[in-house]
Design an enzyme around this catalytic site. Sequence first.
Site, PDB file in Angstrom:
ATOM      1  N   TYR A  64     -45.522 -87.259  56.818  1.00  0.00           N
ATOM      2  CA  TYR A  64     -44.493 -87.633  55.769  1.00  0.00           C
ATOM      3  C   TYR A  64     -43.116 -88.144  56.303  1.00  0.00           C
ATOM      4  CZ  TYR A  64     -45.649 -82.429  56.263  1.00  0.00           C
ATOM      5  OH  TYR A  64     -46.129 -81.248  56.730  1.00  0.00           O
TER       6      TYR A  64
ATOM      7  N   GLY B 285     -40.045 -71.985  51.569  1.00  0.00           N
ATOM      8  CA  GLY B 285     -39.506 -73.119  51.317  1.00  0.00           C
ATOM      9  C   GLY B 285     -38.059 -73.305  51.863  1.00  0.00           C
TER      10      GLY B 285
ATOM     11  N   CYS C 194     -54.606 -94.294  68.810  1.00  0.00           N
ATOM     12  CA  CYS C 194     -54.829 -95.522  68.260  1.00  0.00           C
ATOM     13  C   CYS C 194     -54.427 -95.647  66.686  1.00  0.00           C
ATOM     14  CB  CYS C 194     -56.224 -96.111  68.538  1.00  0.00           C
ATOM     15  SG  CYS C 194     -57.419 -94.962  68.022  1.00  0.00           S
TER      16      CYS C 194
ATOM     17  N   GLY D  70     -41.557 -69.652  56.324  1.00  0.00           N
ATOM     18  CA  GLY D  70     -42.292 -70.019  57.135  1.00  0.00           C
ATOM     19  C   GLY D  70     -41.447 -70.953  58.059  1.00  0.00           C
ATOM     20  N   ARG D  71     -41.110 -72.237  57.705  1.00  0.00           N
ATOM     21  CA  ARG D  71     -40.267 -73.047  58.491  1.00  0.00           C
ATOM     22  C   ARG D  71     -38.879 -72.443  58.867  1.00  0.00           C
ATOM     23  NH1 ARG D  71     -40.953 -78.578  57.786  1.00  0.00           N
ATOM     24  NH2 ARG D  71     -41.934 -78.080  55.780  1.00  0.00           N
TER      25      ARG D  71
ATOM     26  N   ARG E  16     -46.306 -84.237  61.751  1.00  0.00           N
ATOM     27  CA  ARG E  16     -45.102 -84.486  60.715  1.00  0.00           C
ATOM     28  C   ARG E  16     -44.503 -85.815  60.342  1.00  0.00           C
ATOM     29  NH1 ARG E  16     -41.078 -81.949  60.321  1.00  0.00           N
ATOM     30  NH2 ARG E  16     -40.883 -81.726  58.245  1.00  0.00           N
TER      31      ARG E  16
END
Length: 414
Positions: A318, A240, A344, A276-277, A314
């Site tokens: 969000y 996180g 599209c 992770g990020r 992404r």
Amino acid sequence: MAAGFTYQNGSLHCDEVSLADVVAQVGTPLYVYSGASIRAAFAALDGALSASRHTLHYALKANSTLALLRLIRGLGAHADANSGGEIQVARRAGFEPAEIVFTGVGKTVDELDLAVGLGVKAINIESDGEAARIDRLAQARGLRARVALRVNPDIDPNTHAHISTGQRFNKFGVPIEHAPALLREMARRPGLEPVGLHVHLGSQLVEMAPLIRAAHALAGLARAAREMGVPLQHLDLGGGLGIAYGGEAAPDPVHYANAIAPIVAATGLDLLLEPGRYLVGPAGVLVGCIADLKRYPGSPRFMVLDTGMTELIRPALYQAFHRIGAVTPRAGDDHVYEVVGPLCETSDTLGHQRRFGPVEVGDPIAIFDAGAYGIVMASNYNRRRQPAEVLIDDGRWQIIRQRQSYDDLMAREV
Ligand SMILES: Cc1ncc(COP(=O)(O)O)c(C=O)c1O
């Protein structure tokens, strides 16, 4: 050497290698990763935790391209897998079963059996029913499966609702007030060996207070477990840790470590984290080329790229913000553009109202901080081929995943 992505002599470079050169040879869309940036992020977080017994279980969900996994394993990371597929790719990258924690809501019986059979370090249990299923599978194999209980502490992490996971109305884990009863039940089952507690509040967290509350909640539960005669080995505080996508304040790893490590150390248990990020997000850019430029009365200027939500979902998923810049910017008057993809879907917009100097069709454009939750969420919508990936490390670049071919697209169809 400058790690990561920097402009040198007017052109974007990654670890000293010119992106324009790489793009000229590989084409677009293309993901490019900086090995030096991953190494630096790992060293920063691992170093910040050096005073405490800890293990970093890299969250494969952020990016599980094999060459990156091998690099990250080489740094000393263990793995957090979220599906049978992620366990398989972790094994292929060389992670031992004892280095893998298996998380995830809705694990299938086959996936659980795979983890039980391999003897992973811990399966993070999501419910009473899952505890019973793992117990049955382990007993059928004459084994005791190491399990941790994923707790939902009902804490608002103040991130985007779609990546918030630790509130009562989220599907993850068991309510914290139910945890003691389930832990007692887990300890009673012959096929289970409770070894830890797990919590994950959400992703892209930039405030420390919710993480501190979660750590205290888990530490309190660990003490209660010990009093109940269920001694544990580790507390897993999930992932996180956020990054600065657009100049906002992002947590510093030392601040993060100092906030949570002492709370875990006071329990005498090992600390596990699942970043992770933080490790791979800033280490990747997505490069596309301008496919079209258009402007009509009453409408914005559109910069249409040959890449979009199929490669990086992404922004559409969000409303995520990514910095966007020309690989080789030109001098001259600038204009404001809507930077959009070729799909599209109107949500296929990568950036609103972005300022660029003079641009032409064919110019390569970089979307920054795309190393996490980029390629792993890529799709073949509109029958687009998934992009190539390049790793730059030690001043050299290599293709670590070929662009899909049209044959790949149809390979499993009759
Ligand atoms: C259980 C779990 N662990 C770790 C992570 C990794 O999170 P991040 O990439 O924000 O560090 C996630 C992602 O949301 C997760 O669900």
